[in-house]
Design an enzyme around this catalytic site. Sequence first.
Site, short mmCIF file in Angstrom:
data_model
loop_
_atom_site.label_atom_id
_atom_site.label_comp_id
_atom_site.label_asym_id
_atom_site.label_seq_id
_atom_site.Cartn_x
_atom_site.Cartn_y
_atom_site.Cartn_z
N ARG A 157 1.02 -1.17 -0.01
CA ARG A 157 0.17 -0.03 -0.10
C ARG A 157 0.94 1.08 -0.15
NH1 ARG A 157 -2.24 -1.31 5.73
NH2 ARG A 157 0.07 -2.07 5.57
N CYS A 283 -5.06 2.26 -8.05
CA CYS A 283 -5.30 0.87 -8.22
C CYS A 283 -6.77 0.35 -8.08
CB CYS A 283 -4.25 0.14 -7.33
SG CYS A 283 -2.66 0.53 -7.89
#
Length: 475
Positions: A157, A283
Amino acid sequence: MSESVSICVIGSGYVGLVAAACFAEIGHRVICVDNDEARVKLLQEGGVPIFEEHLPELLAHHRDRGVVFSTDLGGAVESSEAIFIAVGTPQGESGAADLSYVEAVVSEIARSVTGYKVIVEKSTVPVYTNDWIRRVLHRHGVDPQSFHVVSNPEFLREGTAVCDFLHPDRIVVGAGDDRSVEVMRRIYEPLTGGSYYSQPGALRGQCSITRPAPLVVTSAQSAEIIKHASNAFLALKISFINAVANLAEAVDADIEDIAAGMGSDSRIGPKFLRAGLGYGGSCFPKDVAAFHWVAQQRGIDFQLLSEIRKINDTQREIFFNKVLSALWTLRGKRLAALGLAFKGDTDDIRESPALDIIKKLLDAGAVVTAYDPAAVERAKAVMPPAANLIYADDLYVASSGADAVLILTDWSEFGNIDLVKLNQVVRFPIVVDGRNLYKPQTMAEHGFTYVSMGRPATYHAQQGKPRGEVNAVAR
Ligand code: NAD
Ligand code: UGA
């Protein structure tokens, strides 16, 4: 002692640069290649093009030792055993991933394959991309004995990327042969065998010598689907909690209590149940769309994926309407926008809900003063300063004279505001919080009208001044 592998990482973005620095950190020799000359120059000269915790220290330590930066893709491929492709795979017009960057890189790799190479898909790609890469290499006349293609999706992340890379929940390797799996095992051995975690100066995290990172070996297709399905599932959790938040609000329940109650069921888990503006970033939006496209191509009606997206889009509308109902009209209103990045701890503004909302507010005639701890420069590049859009260097400066303060990104700085000071600088003590960073009662006690997501609003009895006077009532 683990064996050092010569690695080429193509792409020096959020994934490629972190992967390159982390591979060097676990003892490999890395060449990180990008075709963006300015970026490579910056990296060679000691700069760090992205905001990411621990990355500057890692690069300072390994630059010109474990990792070098180059624009020479051919040379890097020739001298490496494993080639990681980490270029962008943005959303195309049909929803499918645009694989043109991957294809361009594969064509370039084809010209430089000398000796056995493992070519690794690190970029997020649709199922069967592995096969396509193999076919493109064949078409370019590369000897099939001289390479294997492996899928090794990345789950980091932004904001916690270095720690996620070095302390992963799992490392997935999708391959159809033993030789390439062996190379991948050697690459990840310091993490999967645990030796990295007992090294002096190793970054601390969830893995340790006794609890090393697990390696999951699957077929290439399964690995490709693991990545898309994981992102889609996380997006589903977010949309689910947002839909529940909207119901909670309609019946005067509190989504934070609901999420805590749901999340304490170990089968559900507490993570990714934060209601708010919905997911953004480079994403989730594109990967949910690409996964849907993949299913459609196979004749599978995966409608759930469009519902996830629809709920996500609605959250921004809901927030906008909250601002509108807190202020009645927006023309000429001065609004402080706290946050530009798509989430806290990153300078990434791609698909940021914050930018989307600011655009809507500007269109409605508001004057916005925006502040973000890291993303101001990137935001200025896509939304230049104007008479109705001012960028501030500080959250209190941004809030000075504001008719309302809007919390758009979950930076910890925004969860730790000096509320007394904030109340003194604003024109009206109204906070519309798209990230639920405060308890309504706390805001009421500090004299704010506080509107958040999936919770009852609290109203300050007297919306005007006298400044600083605490006179709040909870509805
Ligand atoms: P990015 O846009 O930050 O970086 C991509 C880099 O590739 C750029 O620096 C670009 O200049 C370079 N590049 C493009 N074409 C090239 C070429 N022909 N030769 C050399 N370099 C080239 O992208 P990102 O966010 O790092 O994402 C890369 C991939 O990883 C995507 O598929 C994404 O879905 C996936 N991913 C991203 C994240 C994330 O948090 N950003 C996490 C997991 C997976
Ligand atoms: C996400 C995944 O978490 C990574 O595992 C994955 O590797 C990556 O996408 C990718 O494939 O690129 P990232 O986009 O960096 O990582 O950030 P997240 O922390 O997942 O947040 C994504 C978005 O969801 C943000 O806008 C965030 O604010 C939002 N979010 C997240 C919520 O609204 N609620 C939550 O509970 C969690």
